[in-house]
Design an enzyme around this catalytic site. Structure first.
Site, PDB file in Angstrom:
ATOM      1  N   LYS A 118       0.835  -1.199   0.000  1.00 56.07           N
ATOM      2  CA  LYS A 118       0.000   0.000   0.000  1.00 56.07           C
ATOM      3  C   LYS A 118       0.872   1.252   0.000  1.00 56.07           C
ATOM      4  O   LYS A 118       1.698   1.440   0.893  1.00 56.07           O
ATOM      5  CB  LYS A 118      -0.931  -0.021   1.216  1.00 56.07           C
ATOM      6  CG  LYS A 118      -1.881  -1.211   1.226  1.00 56.07           C
ATOM      7  CD  LYS A 118      -2.696  -1.297   2.491  1.00 56.07           C
ATOM      8  CE  LYS A 118      -1.841  -1.642   3.686  1.00 56.07           C
ATOM      9  NZ  LYS A 118      -2.662  -1.954   4.897  1.00 56.07           N
TER      10      LYS A 118
ATOM     11  N   THR B 107      -8.708   8.370   9.408  1.00 58.14           N
ATOM     12  CA  THR B 107      -8.110   7.223   8.715  1.00 58.14           C
ATOM     13  C   THR B 107      -7.785   6.069   9.651  1.00 58.14           C
ATOM     14  O   THR B 107      -7.180   5.090   9.234  1.00 58.14           O
ATOM     15  CB  THR B 107      -6.819   7.659   7.992  1.00 58.14           C
ATOM     16  OG1 THR B 107      -5.921   8.237   8.951  1.00 58.14           O
ATOM     17  CG2 THR B 107      -7.133   8.675   6.905  1.00 58.14           C
TER      18      THR B 107
ATOM     19  N   GLY C 113      -7.968   2.761  11.179  1.00 56.54           N
ATOM     20  CA  GLY C 113      -8.623   1.520  10.789  1.00 56.54           C
ATOM     21  C   GLY C 113      -8.727   1.275   9.304  1.00 56.54           C
ATOM     22  O   GLY C 113      -9.354   0.303   8.873  1.00 56.54           O
ATOM     23  N   THR C 114      -8.129   2.127   8.475  1.00 63.61           N
ATOM     24  CA  THR C 114      -8.254   1.937   7.029  1.00 63.61           C
ATOM     25  C   THR C 114      -7.585   0.644   6.567  1.00 63.61           C
ATOM     26  O   THR C 114      -8.063  -0.019   5.655  1.00 63.61           O
ATOM     27  CB  THR C 114      -7.663   3.127   6.255  1.00 63.61           C
ATOM     28  OG1 THR C 114      -6.344   3.402   6.748  1.00 63.61           O
ATOM     29  CG2 THR C 114      -8.530   4.364   6.421  1.00 63.61           C
ATOM     30  N   GLY C 115      -6.458   0.274   7.195  1.00 63.98           N
ATOM     31  CA  GLY C 115      -5.792  -0.971   6.808  1.00 63.98           C
ATOM     32  C   GLY C 115      -6.631  -2.185   7.129  1.00 63.98           C
ATOM     33  O   GLY C 115      -6.729  -3.131   6.329  1.00 63.98           O
ATOM     34  N   CYS C 116      -7.265  -2.171   8.313  1.00 68.09           N
ATOM     35  CA  CYS C 116      -8.164  -3.268   8.698  1.00 68.09           C
ATOM     36  C   CYS C 116      -9.323  -3.356   7.716  1.00 68.09           C
ATOM     37  O   CYS C 116      -9.737  -4.445   7.287  1.00 68.09           O
ATOM     38  CB  CYS C 116      -8.712  -3.033  10.096  1.00 68.09           C
ATOM     39  SG  CYS C 116      -7.476  -2.865  11.394  1.00 68.09           S
TER      40      CYS C 116
END
Length: 267
Positions: free
Chosen positions: A175, A206, A208-211
């Site tokens: 990412k 932002t 928690g965006t990866g989760c």
């Protein structure tokens, strides 16, 4: 009609914006029945992690077994796993159950900068979980740890992702994020190299965006989409969630992705 199912194996976020809570919200919004095996309780919010209370390896094994015994997941998302013993427990049970469509989000550092994984856990996840994964989803700092390379531009991303793919023997979605190229992500997999372009969205929420992204990928794999399509749909879902500009009040409250998307991604 059979509803697709997905299991998230990750830590709980008491503020609700990341971890198990974000995963389950993402799964249901994407039309998938979500289940969970909690690796740790955390006392955290969007600004940092105050305390972590791990599950025991034996208890985590029982969580996973109870899910598979009753409602077999079509996909599995693995997030925060803070110790090698827990990594080994997960690998043992997923291998036993012959789990499919495993998405590993190697959560080494929280968005706030707090460390979430011990050094021995990093080594264990590379050895035990990555070879089982359909795809892993590191960000740039995590990609640097996994590749041993300094990543400053798109060319570096290609070199690092290729090295990770070749050494870890699994597909990798590296990412980009604002640090490199706004929201362009790179997938290196058996089909080659595929860039997913995105636009920078000026939204401070932002956490928690990866989760959310990894759970959306798992949800689409669970529904039978191929890897490239699953990533495309997941990125579109996350972008729309960010564009919704949801805010929960004081400070930089966590964004609960998907609440305003009206089931658009359920199919």
């Amino acid at each position: 009609m059979k509803l697709a199912t997905a299991l998230t194996i990750a830590g709980s976020d008491s503020s609700g914006g990341a971890g198990i809570q974000a995963d389950l919200k993402t799964m249901i919004t994407n039309g998938v029945y979500g289940m969970s095996a909690i690796t740790a309780l955390t006392a955290q919010n969007t600004t940092g992690v105050r305390s972590i209370l791990e599950a025991t390896p034996e208890f985590l094994k029982q969580e996973i077994d109870m899910v598979f015994e009753d409602i077999r997941p079509d996909a599995v998302k693995i997030g925060m796993v803070s110790s090698a013993a827990l990594v080994e427990a997960i690998a043992e049970r997923l291998s036993f159950w012959k789990a499919e469509n495993i998405v590993v989000d190697p959560v080494m550092v929280a968005t706030s900068g707090s460390a979430l994984m011990e050094d021995d856990a990093v080594a264990a996840i590379k050895e035990k979980l990555f070879p089982m994964a359909a795809v892993i989803t590191p960000n740039i700092p995590e990609g640097e740890v996994l590749s041993g390379m300094h990543i400053q531009n798109a060319k570096d991303m290609e070199a690092a992702a290729t090295k990770i793919y070749e050494t870890m023997h699994c597909a990798v979605l590296l990412k980009g994020g604002h640090r490199i190229n706004d929201a362009n992500d790179l997938l290196v997999y058996e089909g080659g190299m595929h860039w997913f372009e995105g636009k920078r969205i000026d939204n401070p929420n932002t956490h928690g965006t990866g989760c959310t992204l990894s759970s959306a990928i798992a949800s689409n794999l669970a529904k039978g989409y191929d890897l490239v399509t699953s990533v495309e749909r997941a990125k579109s879902y996350l972008s729309d969630a960010l564009l919704a500009m949801l805010d929960l009040g004081q400070g930089s409250g966590p964004m609960h992705h998907g609440f305003a998307l009206n089931g658009k991604y359920a199919k």
